[in-house]
Design a protein around this motif. Structure first.
Motif, mmCIF file in Angstrom:
data_model
loop_
_atom_site.group_PDB
_atom_site.id
_atom_site.type_symbol
_atom_site.label_atom_id
_atom_site.label_comp_id
_atom_site.label_asym_id
_atom_site.label_seq_id
_atom_site.Cartn_x
_atom_site.Cartn_y
_atom_site.Cartn_z
ATOM 1 N N ASP A 151 0.843 -1.197 0.000
ATOM 2 C CA ASP A 151 0.000 0.000 0.000
ATOM 3 C C ASP A 151 0.886 1.258 0.000
ATOM 4 O OD1 ASP A 151 0.429 1.117 2.759
ATOM 5 O OD2 ASP A 151 -0.247 -0.892 3.289
ATOM 6 N N PRO A 152 0.297 2.412 -0.268
ATOM 7 C CA PRO A 152 1.110 3.637 -0.368
ATOM 8 C C PRO A 152 1.860 3.985 0.915
ATOM 9 C CG PRO A 152 -1.057 3.998 -1.324
ATOM 10 C CD PRO A 152 -1.110 2.658 -0.670
ATOM 11 N N MET A 153 1.308 3.616 2.073
ATOM 12 C CA MET A 153 2.025 3.925 3.327
ATOM 13 C C MET A 153 3.299 3.083 3.432
ATOM 14 S SD MET A 153 -1.123 4.330 6.014
ATOM 15 C CE MET A 153 -1.973 2.882 5.446
ATOM 16 N N ARG A 154 3.187 1.838 3.038
ATOM 17 C CA ARG A 154 4.388 0.983 3.069
ATOM 18 C C ARG A 154 5.404 1.496 2.031
ATOM 19 N NH1 ARG A 154 7.530 -1.568 6.390
ATOM 20 N NH2 ARG A 154 8.779 -3.097 5.317
ATOM 21 N N PHE A 155 4.894 2.015 0.915
ATOM 22 C CA PHE A 155 5.796 2.618 -0.081
ATOM 23 C C PHE A 155 6.602 3.745 0.559
ATOM 24 C CE2 PHE A 155 6.365 6.192 -3.054
ATOM 25 C CZ PHE A 155 7.195 5.599 -4.003
ATOM 26 N N VAL A 156 5.928 4.592 1.315
ATOM 27 C CA VAL A 156 6.625 5.703 1.990
ATOM 28 C C VAL A 156 7.619 5.147 3.012
ATOM 29 C CG1 VAL A 156 6.281 7.621 3.616
ATOM 30 C CG2 VAL A 156 4.855 7.449 1.563
ATOM 31 N N ALA A 157 7.203 4.091 3.714
ATOM 32 C CA ALA A 157 8.107 3.493 4.711
ATOM 33 C C ALA A 157 9.385 2.995 4.037
ATOM 34 C CB ALA A 157 7.407 2.348 5.439
ATOM 35 N N ARG B 253 12.721 14.458 11.454
ATOM 36 C CA ARG B 253 13.209 15.609 10.666
ATOM 37 C C ARG B 253 13.131 15.270 9.167
ATOM 38 N NH1 ARG B 253 19.475 17.502 10.221
ATOM 39 N NH2 ARG B 253 19.172 18.642 8.277
ATOM 40 N N LYS B 254 13.531 14.051 8.844
ATOM 41 C CA LYS B 254 13.379 13.537 7.478
ATOM 42 C C LYS B 254 12.399 12.371 7.523
ATOM 43 C CE LYS B 254 16.995 15.919 5.697
ATOM 44 N NZ LYS B 254 16.805 17.048 4.761
ATOM 45 N N GLY B 255 11.793 12.075 6.384
ATOM 46 C CA GLY B 255 10.965 10.867 6.297
ATOM 47 C C GLY B 255 9.539 11.036 6.760
#
Ligand SMILES: NC(=O)NCCC(=O)O
Ligand SMILES: [Zn+2]
Ligand SMILES: [Zn+2]
Length: 517
Positions: free
Chosen positions: A364-370, A385-387
């Protein structure tokens, strides 16, 4: 100071949430997130129908690396520009001291190379290619705040060049654990690879197919398992770079199930293509894919690695971007062991993961961001601060168009290298706009950024995300001594018992705690 930006009507995706909200950016930071925001004089960015995600962080690059007699063609300028064009706003590059250098000297060299050229933020990770007291001391020095290193990489491959022996690796990890740094490992069995390569060359197999045949996947799995075992013995957290095979991923999962703190990093190349290219009849096509560990010869590996990423058995995606032009690859035209190792990825990583992960319904898109951003920030101690898209975070933001497509090609990529291992692949998911430190640096297919605009990011040691469990374990698993009577007394009592065939009497003065049932 950058101009204020107001990102309107987008859908924010963090690693644990998806929400529709506006984002206000001032002076390089996110200052407000909410509904119907207004800000006098701010530049408006319309993000309706788009995702607003934290800029990608590539944990593994080698810009302008001197390696195998060549220098990688993507330097800190072209490499970081290309990163921005693909939606990556920070890289972690490796300082790799040659055997006759030291961590400190090499650190200065890398900063001199990178600082004036970087277009996005960057941090450094240090390779340990030699082991002695001086190196051990300098490891401690470079983890101080002024240097900002919090991880060290050990090569179990490249015999005679970067490789360290198991005892050196173990000692290096003991030192990492002591100074609060993460150990990273290139896991392959270097000595056996060297033997196999020699045997293949003796048989007359000199082409790039020899590269993959000299490096069977079992040798990656074996070294990954060994690295995890040794990290456990040193009670040191471990990060396995470029996990290329199912066997290596299985080894990581096995040790995690036993309680080890170990992270696995597949790379864009290993997720986006496979090792069938090594058997291409076109020498250059085959040579362009030469990297170590090699791309998997099993065509089902890329999807399997993606599924492991999706379910949390693997953790974040790097690229190992280390690019050599065709002319440079020709250095190995008569001997595959001389083909400079390395492939591209820094520009295409985000789209490859979106296409093969999210678009194909694997994550899913959240795991993509992770896996492309947040987990890297957590592991390297710079989260949130990042991520993360959050108030107070750096304004490293990507406006991601999940519906847009592009065809990857060397003809329009921004990297300096003259080929692309993903050539011709159509991908869904495109970085439409990239914002770095609050500045729009990539928009409408145009880059507007200068060398030196990126900044060095200091990485603090003792990251709780990495160290909390091992620190507690350190207390629990302290070596334990058994309290006994002095051995001399015990021996005397035993001897007397044997001689007399009776129980020993307590010697004058007593004191022995030995009991004889
Ligand atoms: N991976 C590779 O082939 N080249 C870069 C150096 C390394 O990370 O091993
Ligand atoms: Zn490596
Ligand atoms: Zn690498």
């Amino acid at each position: 100071m950058s101009q204020a930006l107001l990102i309107k009507n987008g859908t924010i995706v963090n690693d644990d949430e998806i929400l529709k909200a506006d984002v206000l950016v001032k002076n390089g930071k996110i200052v407000e997130i909410g509904q119907n925001l207004h800000s006098e004089g701010a530049v408006l960015v319309e993000a309706d129908g788009r995702l607003v995600i934290p800029g990608g962080i590539d944990p593994h690059t080698h810009m302008q690396l001197p390696f195998m007699g060549e220098v990688a063609v993507d330097d800190f300028y072209t490499g970081t520009r290309a990163a921005l064009a693909g939606g990556t706003t920070m890289i972690i590059d490796f300082v790799i001291p040659s055997k006759d250098s030291t961590p400190l000297k090499a650190y200065k060299q890398w900063r001199d190379w990178a600082d004036p050229k970087v277009c996005c933020d960057y941090a450094l990770s240090m390779a340990i290619t030699t082991w002695n007291e001086e190196v051990s001391k300098e490891m401690q020095m470079v983890t101080m705040p002024e240097y900002g290193i919090n991880s060290f990489k050990f090569f179990l491959a490249y015999k005679g060049v970067f490789m360290v022996q198991d005892d050196e690796f173990y000692q290096g990890m003991l030192q990492c654990a002591k100074i609060g740094a993460l150990a990273r490992v290139h896991a392959e069995n270097g000595p056996v690879i060297a033997e196999k390569a020699k045997a293949l060359l003796d048989m007359g197999i000199t082409g790039p197919e020899g590269h993959t045949q000299s490096r069977p996947e079992e040798l990656e799995a074996e070294a990954t398992n060994r690295a995890c075992v040794l990290a456990g013995q040193a009670n040191c957290p471990l990060y396995v770079v470029h996990v290329m095979s199912k066997g290596a991923a299985r080894a990581i999962a096995h040790h995690r199930q036993k309680g080890s703190v170990v992270f696995g990093e597949p790379i864009a190349a290993g997720l986006g293509t496979d090792g069938s290219h090594y058997y291409s009849e076109d020498w250059l096509t085959a040579a362009r894919h030469v990297m170590s560990p090699p791309l998997s010869r099993d065509p089902t590996t890329p999807e399997a690695l993606m599924k492991l990423l999706a379910c949390g058995e693997l953790h974040l995606v790097g690229t190992d971007n280390c690019t050599f032009n065709c002319q440079q690859k020709l250095a190995g035209k008569h001997d595959f062991t001389k083909i400079p190792n390395g492939v591209n990825g820094v520009e295409d990583r985000m789209s490859i993961v979106w296409e093969r992960g999210v678009h194909r319904g694997v994550m899913d898109p959240m795991r993509f961001v992770a896996v492309t951003s947040s987990t890297c920030a957590k592991i390297f101690n710079i989260y949130p601060r990042k991520g993360r898209i959050a108030v107070g975070s750096d304004a490293d933001i990507v406006i991601w168009n999940a519906k847009a497509t592009k065809v990857i090609s060397k003809d329009h990529h921004h990297q300096a290298v003259d080929y692309n291992i993903f050539e011709g692949q159509e991908v869904h998911g495109v970085a439409e706009m990239t914002i770095s430190r609050g500045n729009i640096v990539w928009e409408d297919g145009q880059l507007s950024v200068e060398g030196g605009a990126g900044k060095f990011v200091h990485l603090p040691p003792y990251c709780p995300y990495v160290f909390a469990a091992v620190q507690q374990r350190e207390k629990v698993i302290q070596p334990r001594a058994v309290k006994r009577a002095p051995v001399e007394e015990m021996a005397a009592a035993k001897i007397s018992e044997i001689q007399n065939g009776t129980r020993a009497k307590v010697p004058p003065g007593g004191g022995s705690k030995i009991s004889f049932a």
